[in-house]
Design a protein around this motif. Structure first.
Motif, PDB file in Angstrom:
ATOM      1  N   ILE A   1       0.855  -1.200   0.000  1.00 40.74           N
ATOM      2  CA  ILE A   1       0.000   0.000   0.000  1.00 40.74           C
ATOM      3  C   ILE A   1       0.891   1.251   0.000  1.00 40.74           C
ATOM      4  O   ILE A   1       0.658   2.203  -0.746  1.00 40.74           O
ATOM      5  N   ALA A   2       1.917   1.223   0.839  1.00 40.98           N
ATOM      6  CA  ALA A   2       2.836   2.362   0.933  1.00 40.98           C
ATOM      7  C   ALA A   2       3.522   2.611  -0.410  1.00 40.98           C
ATOM      8  O   ALA A   2       3.607   3.757  -0.881  1.00 40.98           O
TER       9      ALA A   2
ATOM     10  N   ASP B   1       1.447   4.307  -2.835  1.00 40.17           N
ATOM     11  CA  ASP B   1       1.186   5.704  -2.448  1.00 40.17           C
ATOM     12  C   ASP B   1       2.406   6.600  -2.707  1.00 40.17           C
ATOM     13  O   ASP B   1       2.327   7.809  -2.525  1.00 40.17           O
TER      14      ASP B   1
ATOM     15  N   SER C   1       2.704   8.295   8.785  1.00 38.74           N
ATOM     16  CA  SER C   1       1.399   7.623   8.673  1.00 38.74           C
ATOM     17  C   SER C   1       0.897   7.115  10.026  1.00 38.74           C
ATOM     18  O   SER C   1      -0.298   7.031  10.239  1.00 38.74           O
TER      19      SER C   1
ATOM     20  N   ARG D   1      -0.263   5.564   4.387  1.00 43.16           N
ATOM     21  CA  ARG D   1      -0.387   6.440   3.213  1.00 43.16           C
ATOM     22  C   ARG D   1      -0.073   7.866   3.649  1.00 43.16           C
ATOM     23  O   ARG D   1      -0.401   8.269   4.764  1.00 43.16           O
TER      24      ARG D   1
ATOM     25  N   SER E   1       0.116  10.554   0.771  1.00 40.14           N
ATOM     26  CA  SER E   1      -0.075  11.504  -0.336  1.00 40.14           C
ATOM     27  C   SER E   1      -1.281  12.430  -0.138  1.00 40.14           C
ATOM     28  O   SER E   1      -1.203  13.626  -0.417  1.00 40.14           O
TER      29      SER E   1
END
Ligand SMILES: [Fe+2]
Length: 264
Positions: A28-29, A32, A195, A206, A208
């Protein structure tokens, strides 16, 4: 981007449950735009006690190998989120390299959500005398700082730094933390966005979206510094390049009303 604050190491605290979830979080990171994550398990919270602190490095290596196997290009570095305690200085002298971020001079300090330890200024002074630069983790989630931003200002004036949680910018911790994070940002009291990721679901790593929202208050370049230039300096153990002059809310409260975007 660099995420300085993430509970990605499995089985140590209330973060990732297992290696699979840690790998999912890293994926996920990566999507992002995060290239490096500092793994920051809780230290000295009563319910999280480790037998040997070397386990942090072991877990970082294990996760790095798993990410390599899945071709996820996120570098995992060691760190900690250190709960404030009276014997902190003793612990620092014993276990310094495990308590700081990536073996630098910077260390996350975590407070309980509803109070700030009364001898905090003396403790910060002692930490700095030991060559440790304290970074206050998510002050927008602490009701003392929220009600009294000038207290946070005083600590920043002393030389302390602060890290806001990305989720605070979209209100996942509630309206109070959301309002506070934008106020602190306008008062130049935020130096990093991390995060504080704990899982692959509601608290995923995340950054962004928070950077975009922060950019609407302080401008894109400054917002990017909170997730790029400043955290990079921490990893390299250098002085952070973006260090705006803090503003005391008590002095401006009567003159201007702070405008917070997204909140009506
Ligand atoms: Fe945390």
């Amino acid at each position: 981007m660099i995420d300085l604050h993430c509970h990605i190491l499995p089985g140590l605290d209330d973060g990732a449950q297992n290696l699979e979830e840690a790998v999912e979080m890293a994926g996920i990171a990566e999507r992002d735009g995060i290239e490096k994550i500092v793994a920051t398990p809780h230290f000295f919270r009563n319910n999280f006690v480790y037998e040997g602190l070397g386990i942090i490095e072991e877990k970082c290596r294990e996760l790095s190998r798993a990410l390599e196997a899945k071709n996820i290009k996120v570098e995992i570095l060691g760190g900690a989120e250190v709960h404030i305690s009276h014997n902190l200085i003793v612990e620092i002298r014993k276990n310094r390299s495990y308590l700081v971020l990536n073996r630098s001079s910077y260390m996350f300090v975590e407070f309980p959500s509803d109070h700030v330890f009364s001898g905090i200024k003396e403790l910060f002074f002692e930490l700095m005398s030991e060559g440790i630069m304290p970074i206050i983790a998510h002050p927008e989630r602490n009701s003392v700082f929220v009600r009294n931003p000038s207290f946070l200002y005083e600590l920043v004036r002393m030389g302390a730094l602060t890290q806001a949680n990305s989720g605070s910018f979209s209100g996942i911790y509630g309206r109070e933390a959301e309002e506070a994070v934008f106020s602190f940002l306008e008062l130049n009291l935020i130096h990093f966005i991390g995060s504080d990721g704990h899982n692959a679901r509601s608290l995923a790593p995340r950054l962004s979206e928070a950077v975009e929202r922060a950019g609407m208050v302080i401008g894109e370049d400054r917002a990017r510094a909170l997730v790029k230039d400043n955290p990079r300096a921490v990893l390299e153990d250098k002085e952070i390049p973006y260090l705006p002059k803090p503003v005391n809310s008590d002095e401006i409260q009567k003159k201007i009303k702070i405008k917070i975007p997204f909140l009506k």
